[in-house]
Design a protein around this motif. Structure first.
Motif, PDB file in Angstrom:
ATOM      1  N   ARG A   9      23.131  53.644  44.699  1.00 28.08           N
ATOM      2  CA  ARG A   9      24.034  52.696  44.036  1.00 28.08           C
ATOM      3  C   ARG A   9      24.080  51.377  44.789  1.00 28.08           C
ATOM      4  N   ASP A  31      34.636  43.397  38.658  1.00 25.80           N
ATOM      5  CA  ASP A  31      34.467  44.783  38.190  1.00 25.80           C
ATOM      6  C   ASP A  31      34.651  45.762  39.353  1.00 25.80           C
ATOM      7  N   THR A  32      34.062  45.431  40.489  1.00 24.32           N
ATOM      8  CA  THR A  32      34.117  46.323  41.642  1.00 24.32           C
ATOM      9  C   THR A  32      35.523  46.432  42.208  1.00 24.32           C
ATOM     10  N   SER A  35      37.519  48.639  40.043  1.00 26.07           N
ATOM     11  CA  SER A  35      37.133  50.029  40.270  1.00 26.07           C
ATOM     12  C   SER A  35      37.791  50.577  41.537  1.00 26.07           C
ATOM     13  N   ARG A  36      37.814  49.776  42.591  1.00 28.77           N
ATOM     14  CA  ARG A  36      38.434  50.212  43.855  1.00 28.77           C
ATOM     15  C   ARG A  36      39.935  50.448  43.685  1.00 28.77           C
ATOM     16  N   SER A  38      41.465  51.303  40.954  1.00 32.66           N
ATOM     17  CA  SER A  38      41.593  52.536  40.179  1.00 32.66           C
ATOM     18  C   SER A  38      41.342  53.767  41.048  1.00 32.66           C
ATOM     19  N   GLU A  39      40.323  53.702  41.885  1.00 36.51           N
ATOM     20  CA  GLU A  39      40.033  54.805  42.812  1.00 36.51           C
ATOM     21  C   GLU A  39      41.215  55.048  43.743  1.00 36.51           C
ATOM     22  N   THR A  55      39.644  52.684  50.571  1.00 37.00           N
ATOM     23  CA  THR A  55      39.384  52.076  49.270  1.00 37.00           C
ATOM     24  C   THR A  55      40.174  50.793  49.078  1.00 37.00           C
ATOM     25  N   GLY A 109      45.926  45.950  39.300  1.00 38.28           N
ATOM     26  CA  GLY A 109      44.842  46.171  38.346  1.00 38.28           C
ATOM     27  C   GLY A 109      45.034  45.359  37.078  1.00 38.28           C
ATOM     28  N   ARG A 113      42.609  42.418  35.825  1.00 36.93           N
ATOM     29  CA  ARG A 113      41.980  42.523  34.504  1.00 36.93           C
ATOM     30  C   ARG A 113      42.191  41.236  33.702  1.00 36.93           C
TER      31      ARG A 113
END
Length: 128
Positions: A9, A31-32, A35-36, A38-39, A55, A109, A113
């Protein structure tokens, strides 16, 4: 196996960015970071303290890079407002980390967004 997948990846991401425009790089970064965030929510929900901290740390690093990329000379008020939003997001991520608060991560987040939606909206003007 997991380390191999992670390496793949990483190589794929770096390869994709090698020929990317500045617009595309920012898009990948947004985007990354989303994602972090959300993780990190999942890590808190599962009680994975170390993974949560790592994270969130990665998310903070991406936000710092986004701040460094702001063109304050040409960006005017928009650049200043974006820098303030990123500062707020960073402070809120730190608080979420310290207090194990998923609600704060979701707030960040949501904010990021909105920034990404705006960024995606300039795609035609950016030559994407």
């Amino acid at each position: 196996m997991n380390n191999g997948l992670t390496a793949y990846r990483s190589i794929s991401a770096h390869g994709a960015l090698a020929d990317a425009t500045p617009y595309q790089v920012i898009r990948v970064m947004l985007d990354t970071v989303l994602s972090r965030v959300s993780e990190a929510c999942g890590h808190i929900e599962r009680g994975e303290t170390q993974a949560k901290g790592e994270t969130i740390g990665k998310a903070l690093g991406i936000i710092e890079a986004l701040v460094l990329g702001i063109d304050k000379e040409r960006g005017g008020d928009l650049a200043e407002n974006l820098e303030r939003l990123y500062d707020y997001a960073s402070r809120t991520l730190l608080k979420a980390n310290l207090e194990n608060r998923v609600d704060l991560l979701k707030e960040v987040g949501s904010l990021l967004r909105e920034i990404k939606l705006g960024w995606d909206g300039i795609a035609p003007a950016a030559g994407a």
